[in-house]
Design an enzyme around this catalytic site. Structure first.
Site, PDB file in Angstrom:
ATOM      1  N   PRO A  66      26.243 -26.752  -3.015  1.00 41.61           N
ATOM      2  CA  PRO A  66      26.669 -25.804  -1.975  1.00 41.61           C
ATOM      3  C   PRO A  66      25.589 -25.679  -0.904  1.00 41.61           C
ATOM      4  O   PRO A  66      24.402 -25.780  -1.205  1.00 41.61           O
ATOM      5  CB  PRO A  66      26.829 -24.482  -2.738  1.00 41.61           C
ATOM      6  CG  PRO A  66      26.946 -24.875  -4.177  1.00 41.61           C
ATOM      7  CD  PRO A  66      26.120 -26.114  -4.333  1.00 41.61           C
ATOM      8  N   CYS A  67      26.021 -25.485   0.332  1.00 39.50           N
ATOM      9  CA  CYS A  67      25.061 -25.394   1.444  1.00 39.50           C
ATOM     10  C   CYS A  67      25.384 -24.170   2.307  1.00 39.50           C
ATOM     11  O   CYS A  67      25.505 -24.261   3.524  1.00 39.50           O
ATOM     12  CB  CYS A  67      25.097 -26.665   2.295  1.00 39.50           C
ATOM     13  SG  CYS A  67      24.651 -28.169   1.402  1.00 39.50           S
ATOM     14  N   GLN A  68      25.504 -23.010   1.657  1.00 42.51           N
ATOM     15  CA  GLN A  68      25.935 -21.824   2.399  1.00 42.51           C
ATOM     16  C   GLN A  68      24.992 -21.435   3.522  1.00 42.51           C
ATOM     17  O   GLN A  68      25.416 -20.967   4.566  1.00 42.51           O
ATOM     18  CB  GLN A  68      26.078 -20.625   1.439  1.00 42.51           C
ATOM     19  CG  GLN A  68      27.166 -20.779   0.419  1.00 42.51           C
ATOM     20  CD  GLN A  68      26.615 -21.259  -0.925  1.00 42.51           C
ATOM     21  OE1 GLN A  68      25.666 -22.029  -0.958  1.00 42.51           O
ATOM     22  NE2 GLN A  68      27.218 -20.814  -2.006  1.00 42.51           N
ATOM     23  N   GLY A  69      23.701 -21.622   3.314  1.00 43.60           N
ATOM     24  CA  GLY A  69      22.738 -21.174   4.319  1.00 43.60           C
ATOM     25  C   GLY A  69      22.894 -21.849   5.654  1.00 43.60           C
ATOM     26  O   GLY A  69      22.561 -21.287   6.691  1.00 43.60           O
ATOM     27  N   PHE A  70      23.405 -23.064   5.656  1.00 43.46           N
ATOM     28  CA  PHE A  70      23.581 -23.785   6.911  1.00 43.46           C
ATOM     29  C   PHE A  70      24.630 -23.139   7.804  1.00 43.46           C
ATOM     30  O   PHE A  70      24.630 -23.324   9.013  1.00 43.46           O
ATOM     31  CB  PHE A  70      24.002 -25.226   6.641  1.00 43.46           C
ATOM     32  CG  PHE A  70      22.905 -26.076   6.074  1.00 43.46           C
ATOM     33  CD1 PHE A  70      21.637 -26.070   6.632  1.00 43.46           C
ATOM     34  CD2 PHE A  70      23.137 -26.882   4.982  1.00 43.46           C
ATOM     35  CE1 PHE A  70      20.622 -26.870   6.115  1.00 43.46           C
ATOM     36  CE2 PHE A  70      22.140 -27.683   4.458  1.00 43.46           C
ATOM     37  CZ  PHE A  70      20.877 -27.675   5.018  1.00 43.46           C
TER      38      PHE A  70
END
Length: 363
Positions: A117-121
């Site tokens: 997962p790459c939510q921060g992007f």
């Protein structure tokens, strides 16, 4: 066909722009129908979920060395269906490089795959690769650096490619270069083009440390010969419920069934959660299989939702693959998986690059 056309054209411009990008010229296509599987290769699967990637790589004659998944139900599914491989059921941050290297038992790793997962992007104004919300992407990079696979495969939603007007993708490529993988490419693959009876697009990053171009599977299906939802599940529509093979669905009252009966193809039972309880179209690939707030799509013909086994068929899981945790947990696991057949085609394409002694299959 309206639903099929709109879904398949959704990422057409993105795919065309991506293929022309100066950051994305180091790839080629492989006719996977001609790839031999006589020699066993090795792979590992992190953020594995229920194992869609693992099923695909196993079908392409790769030996699974280890997997990582924190969810207890998905981990139980992995253990049931992959009893011979090492599985870590704990946060990836707690798995050391020595743990991963030890699971390889001295064997070089051909491919490391996963979908962090790459939510921060996605947070407005955040372009930093080291944003704490991107720690799982950074853990994927740590695993790549520790295991030193010949190739890695990272899958994600296509939207990651346009975040921050492309700055996110550039930051991802830069980080991979920093850990010794300068040759990275990304393509948006449509699952229906690879024999999956479902319209589902994924961004597939492939990188290597060999100074080579990256292989992607050549499409085998086009709109005229896509597999349809009918091809995949019509033999199950009148089959009785059975917990033994996950052919279970949410029980509906007579009143609820009557409401469902009025939902047209492409329509939803609700105005707010329009992806939940949405009726599938007949005669075309299914809409993206998913579990949404406890609701799944309505059967294209029956006045009920799809069963977990029907959903698994749309994700091309074999019927012998059993999902642990009961019906609701099975829905969640299946909806979050990578289509197995798409994973198999990616694995076969990688075989061409890993085994360069094979005849040239470049399209």
């Amino acid at each position: 066909m309206v639903g099929a056309r709109s879904a398949t054209s959704r990422y057409t411009r993105l795919r065309e722009d991506l293929d022309r990008s100066i950051f994305n010229t180091n790839w080629y296509e492989v006719d996977t129908r001609k790839v031999e599987t006589a020699h066993e290769l090795s792979f590992a699967d992190i953020f594995s979920g229920a194992g869609g990637l693992s099923v695909g790589f196993r079908a392409a004659a790769y030996a699974k060395m280890f997997s990582v998944e924190i969810n207890e139900y998905a981990s139980a599914t992995i253990r049931t269906n992959f009893p011979g491989s090492v599985h870590f059921e704990r946060p990836i941050e707690d798995i050391t490089a020595q743990d991963m290297i030890g699971a390889l038992a001295g064997r070089p790793l051909d491919v490391l795959a996963g979908g962090p997962p790459c939510q921060g992007f996605s947070v407005a104004g955040s372009r930093r690769i080291d944003d704490p919300r991107n720690k799982l992407f950074l853990e994927f990079c740590r695993a790549v650096e520790a295991c030193q696979p010949k190739y890695f495969v990272m899958e994600n939603v296509p939207g990651i490619l346009t975040m921050q007007k492309g700055a996110v993708m550039e930051a991802i490529l830069k980080r991979f270069e920093e850990i010794g993988y300068p040759d990275v490419s990304v393509r948006v693959l449509e699952a229906a083009e690879h024999g999956v009876p479902q319209l589902r697009t994924r961004a597939i990053f492939i990188g290597n440390r060999l100074g080579s171009k990256n292989p992607y599977p050549q499409p085998t299906h086009h709109k005229a010969n896509y597999l349809s939802i009918n091809d995949a599940i019509d033999d199950l529509k009148d089959a009785p419920r059975s917990a033994s093979n996950n052919h279970e669905w949410t029980a509906h009252s007579a009143q609820f069934e009557e409401r469902i009966s009025r939902v047209p193809p492409g329509g939803s039972l609700y105005e707010t959660y329009r992806d939940a309880f949405k009726r599938q179209y007949s005669g075309v690939p299914s809409m993206a299989a998913k579990e949404n707030h406890g609701g799944v799509h309505i059967h294209h013909e029956k006045n009920r939702v799809l069963s977990a086994r029907e959903l698994a068929r749309l994700q091309t899981f074999p019927d012998a693959f059993f999902f642990e945790g009961g019906m609701k947990k099975a829905y969640w696991q299946i909806g979050n998986a990578v289509p197995c057949r798409l994973a198999e085609k990616i694995a076969l394409a990688l075989r061409h690059a890993i085994r360069p002694d094979r005849p040239s299959l470049v399209s």
